[in-house]
Design a protein around this motif. Sequence first.
Motif, mmCIF file in Angstrom:
data_model
loop_
_atom_site.group_PDB
_atom_site.id
_atom_site.type_symbol
_atom_site.label_atom_id
_atom_site.label_comp_id
_atom_site.label_asym_id
_atom_site.label_seq_id
_atom_site.Cartn_x
_atom_site.Cartn_y
_atom_site.Cartn_z
ATOM 1 N N LYS A 39 0.851 -1.178 -0.183
ATOM 2 C CA LYS A 39 0.122 -0.068 0.031
ATOM 3 C C LYS A 39 0.670 1.469 -0.040
ATOM 4 N N THR A 40 0.306 2.533 -0.388
ATOM 5 C CA THR A 40 1.157 3.799 -0.419
ATOM 6 C C THR A 40 0.049 4.623 0.198
ATOM 7 N N LYS A 47 -3.935 3.187 -0.065
ATOM 8 C CA LYS A 47 -4.632 2.308 -0.984
ATOM 9 C C LYS A 47 -3.588 1.415 -1.360
ATOM 10 N N PHE A 48 -4.226 0.287 -1.960
ATOM 11 C CA PHE A 48 -3.487 -0.891 -2.450
ATOM 12 C C PHE A 48 -2.780 -0.610 -3.957
ATOM 13 N N THR A 49 -1.720 -0.706 -3.930
ATOM 14 C CA THR A 49 -0.735 -0.398 -5.147
ATOM 15 C C THR A 49 -0.142 -1.467 -5.881
ATOM 16 N N GLY A 50 -0.258 -2.712 -5.210
ATOM 17 C CA GLY A 50 0.330 -3.963 -5.842
ATOM 18 C C GLY A 50 1.792 -4.036 -5.351
ATOM 19 N N ASP A 52 4.194 -2.097 -6.540
ATOM 20 C CA ASP A 52 4.847 -0.867 -6.977
ATOM 21 C C ASP A 52 5.818 -0.445 -5.956
ATOM 22 N N ASN A 53 5.698 -0.558 -4.700
ATOM 23 C CA ASN A 53 6.754 -0.369 -3.533
ATOM 24 C C ASN A 53 8.126 -1.254 -3.866
ATOM 25 N N ARG A 56 10.013 0.113 -6.681
ATOM 26 C CA ARG A 56 10.626 1.242 -6.469
ATOM 27 C C ARG A 56 12.103 1.011 -5.529
ATOM 28 N N ASP A 260 6.129 7.513 5.462
ATOM 29 C CA ASP A 260 5.614 6.442 4.464
ATOM 30 C C ASP A 260 5.803 5.013 4.759
ATOM 31 N N TYR A 263 6.084 2.016 2.160
ATOM 32 C CA TYR A 263 7.241 1.751 1.842
ATOM 33 C C TYR A 263 8.453 1.152 2.862
#
Length: 291
Positions: A39-40, A47-50, A52-53, A56, A260, A263
């Motif tokens: 999440k981010t 919210k869920f972002t798959g 992505d973290n 990154r 954050d 992350y």
Amino acid sequence: MNMSKKANLTGWLFIMLAVVMIAAFYFYPMIQALLLSFKTGTGVNMKFTGFDNYTRLFTDATFLTAVKNTFIYLIIQVPVMLILGLFISVLLNDSKLKFKGFFRTAIFLPAVTSLVAYSVVFKYLFAADGLVNMALMKLHLVAEPIQWITDPFWAKVTIILAITWRWTGYNMIFYLSSLQNIDNSIYEAARIDGASPMRQFFGITIPLLKPIILFTSITSTIGTLQLFDEIVNITKGGPGNATLSISQYIYNLSFKYSADFGYAATVSYSIVIMIIVLSIIQFKAAGDKNG
């Protein structure tokens, strides 16, 4: 209810509190952290972002610097500490050595000191006007003070010296206890066969200590990957992130920079992945069939 079922129920009642506490304060936070890593956002607006973290991580220069620094500590300090601990344990296991109790206590004592307290002491000892520089200059080993804390290279050296000083005695105790369980008749037979002390060490001591060497190497690897207190209290990750560790970066992401937590959880799980991979490699290198 028969006796066996009653005994099982009694046993479960005894351990139930421990099971509940471990589940509530250990496994539940681990699962929540794993979910958080996908999440981010901040606060209740996450919210869920798959993945992505996780993607990154590979483009985050600060994270890559922290990983590099941590692996420098790992590659240099852990082998030095384990070899030193093994060498000292062999010396202290000599039946002819006098005052063994004193030496064992003195070498193990750093392991029970406060992490913060000893880190602060090291910071002052290795300051530009600290005792270490004063001694080196009096002995004419250096012409001017070494910048132990503010120079990128020497700052890493200071961290390595600090954690080696604290944890060598801790690992020594494991080796010493294992050495005392080796039957002395094995060494006597080797001496009768003409084996030198060096041959005995590599032919008897090392093979018989293999399980405990594997154990200490894995626990030391885990501890180094989680290195935090010494970095924060001695160098604060500086100069210019030159000593930044992964754990300190997690702290910075959570509490120092703009929070954050998603992350930060991802970075924390990167440590988990590293520990798993390195542990498997160590098991395989040691020839453990269960690894």
